[in-house]
Design an enzyme around this catalytic site. Sequence first.
Site, PDB file in Angstrom:
ATOM      1  N   SER A   1      19.585  54.090  45.198  1.00  0.00           N
ATOM      2  CA  SER A   1      20.341  52.952  45.707  1.00  0.00           C
ATOM      3  C   SER A   1      21.093  52.151  44.660  1.00  0.00           C
ATOM      4  CB  SER A   1      19.412  52.024  46.497  1.00  0.00           C
ATOM      5  OG  SER A   1      18.324  51.604  45.692  1.00  0.00           O
TER       6      SER A   1
ATOM      7  N   LYS B   1      25.053  47.868  47.649  1.00  0.00           N
ATOM      8  CA  LYS B   1      25.152  46.513  48.198  1.00  0.00           C
ATOM      9  C   LYS B   1      26.571  46.094  48.561  1.00  0.00           C
ATOM     10  CE  LYS B   1      20.910  44.707  48.139  1.00  0.00           C
ATOM     11  NZ  LYS B   1      20.282  44.040  49.294  1.00  0.00           N
TER      12      LYS B   1
END
Length: 423
Positions: free
Chosen positions: A316, A58
Amino acid sequence: MSTETKLPVTLADIEAAAKVLKPVIDRTPVEHSRVLSQHVGSEVYLKCENMQRAGSFKVRGAYVRMAKLSDEDKARGVVAASAGNHAQGVAQAASQLGIKARIYMPLGVALPKLTATRDHGAEVVLFGSNVDEALAEAQRYADESGAVFVHPFDHPDIIAGQGTIGLELLEQLPDVDTVLMGVGGGGLLAGVAIALKERARQLGRTIRVVGVQAENAAAYPPSLAADALVPLDTVHTIADGIAVGKPGQLPFAIIKELVDDVVTVSEDALARALVVLLERNKLVVEPAGAVGVAALLENRLEEHGINPATTAVILSGGNIDPLLMLKVIQRGLSAAGRFLTIRMMLPDRPGALAQISRIIAESDANVTRLDHTRIGGSLSMGDVAITIDLETKGHEHSKQVLGNLRAEGFDPHITNTAGGSVA
């Protein structure tokens, strides 16, 4: 002609984002997974964004978005909303860029994510029961205060930043032909799809891109089928990082054009994936980061007629609450047939429990907990109910333990149902 000319983000945007990010992020490793390769029957590699700064991908999109703000915008500060990873990405990027950040997080957010966000210097406001409610409040605050709203997925700069993972992956694994990753709002999947598809087109070949959602938070399959954004009534999954009830408008436009498929996985598969990554690959990954591995374990590629030679899974994120990890590991072991909870009735007389213990010991199982109850609405006089937690060695061994108990006249009932293949 390139398909990207019709899309809101281009390969050139992603290449520009990569230059912005080069001095401030880590180039995360790509690791081969022998156990997953054996399961799939072809080579499987893991792109370890769980090792990225702030623990997830992110920070890439957040930094690109905020680095491009004008001095006037930076002075007004930024506001964002997230269950954790976007919050930490925004907080870290804001700290690096000298920007004041206010982050809305839902009530009940995992303590490690809350603490890490504050440690980066952001002001944290707890609001709402889910990410969608926190997002709405963050947008309201932005409209009221003039702070710049940094959306977690629905902005071209965010998508371009996340897409830089695709460029890195192709440099590290040039022969990859299939790439899996989780999808919530869609910023990661959209950005990586542009990078992989367009770069592959330039090289004269194709790369399959597959998104993966938790089946209890899967807004993309119905939205793609309807060719419109279809919000979910409820979202409930251990994969809080992708617990998004409605696709992002910009990511959806990209995903419907470029992504080959979006598949779903069960909660049990998510738990199993975390155990496999921890035990066999020595990697700490959060549930949202493990959905691609869960898809491989549930043979989702094979079900969709995909037979890759070289597969990459983007892990992720790695920001998992240790308390959640304890629960997930137990569920994952149960789904793999390595943890069994049974309940049965015994005559309340000396030696009955010793007989049970002998059978379990001779079956080479291990008792980790035993609950012994004489009082209850369904208990007869002279009976006792016992509940036993057992460590076993897989589904076949669990069946053997149950069979040995039944062979000596007992009637064990399974009370943990994860996995569903022990009778």
